[in-house]
Design an enzyme around this catalytic site. Structure first.
Site: not given
Length: 215
Positions: A72, A91, A93, A118, A158
């Site tokens: 990635e 990144h 999941h 926020y 994703h």
């Protein structure tokens, strides 16, 4: 890359894992140091990173040192190339943000509405990037070409990717994005009160986050 920067990256990876945001060997994190990038290696759980065993890349993606980087890595480089203030990227999941990435976006510039102050203060507008297979450089190119400012995005079906001016800021943005997505799902499709355009714009201006007031 300094030992301190390597240790800081490993510590943030452990923090995100301890919060339950990086299940299994999922997720990756990086930090920029001038024209080079330190990033998690492929297949390594973020909760147990060895500071001495991290990948080093150039901004053009050239592998300079260390193990093979996460597939990635183009997403991370896209943020660094489009925003000179970005010094770190995350990144994940994480469950709730990934669930929201499977839903239609709230607007063309943000998949997530201004549900909490926020979210606007720490993340800002978060566009939905169309689906591509994990590691597809075309998806990173789509992120890099976005014609408006953003420090975070949801990758369709994703998960989230965030950036920030420091490792802590990028990680905090990922945490806040997960939280607002959890709140959004708790509403169960009911129409909740959102921040008014002026309220969101005022927060974005005060905290220096990207937010399109026309949304």
């Amino acid at each position: 890359m300094s030992a301190a920067l390597r240790a800081a990256l490993a510590a943030e990876g452990a923090r995100l894992t301890n919060l339950g945001l990086s299940p299994g060997a999922s997720g990756n994190i990086s930090v920029r140091d001038g024209d080079t990038v330190l990033i998690t290696p492929t297949g390594r759980p973020m909760g147990g990173l060895d500071p001495k065993e991290l990948s080093v890349l150039a901004l053009d993606g050239t592998h300079l040192a260390g193990p093979r980087p996460s597939k990635e890595y183009p997403l991370h480089l896209a943020f660094y190339r489009r925003d000179a203030t970005a010094q770190a990227a995350v990144h994940l999941h994480s469950r709730h943000a990934t669930a929201v990435s499977c839903l239609p976006p709230w607007s063309p510039r943000s998949a997530v509405p201004p549900l909490t102050p926020y979210f606007v203060m720490r993340v800002g507008q978060t566009p939905l990037i169309p689906y591509a297979a994990p590691g597809d450089p075309a998806q990173a190119a789509a992120l890099e070409r976005l014609p408006f400012a953003c420090r975070a995005a949801l990758l369709q079906n994703h998960g989230p990717v965030t950036s920030g001016p420091s490792l802590a800021a990028a990680a905090d943005a990922a945490i806040e994005l997960e939280e607002v997505c959890a709140l959004l799902l708790l509403l169960g499709g009911r129409e909740g009160r959102l921040l008014a355009p002026g309220e969101a714009a005022g927060l974005a201006e005060r905290y220096g986050t990207p937010w399109d007031t026309s949304q």
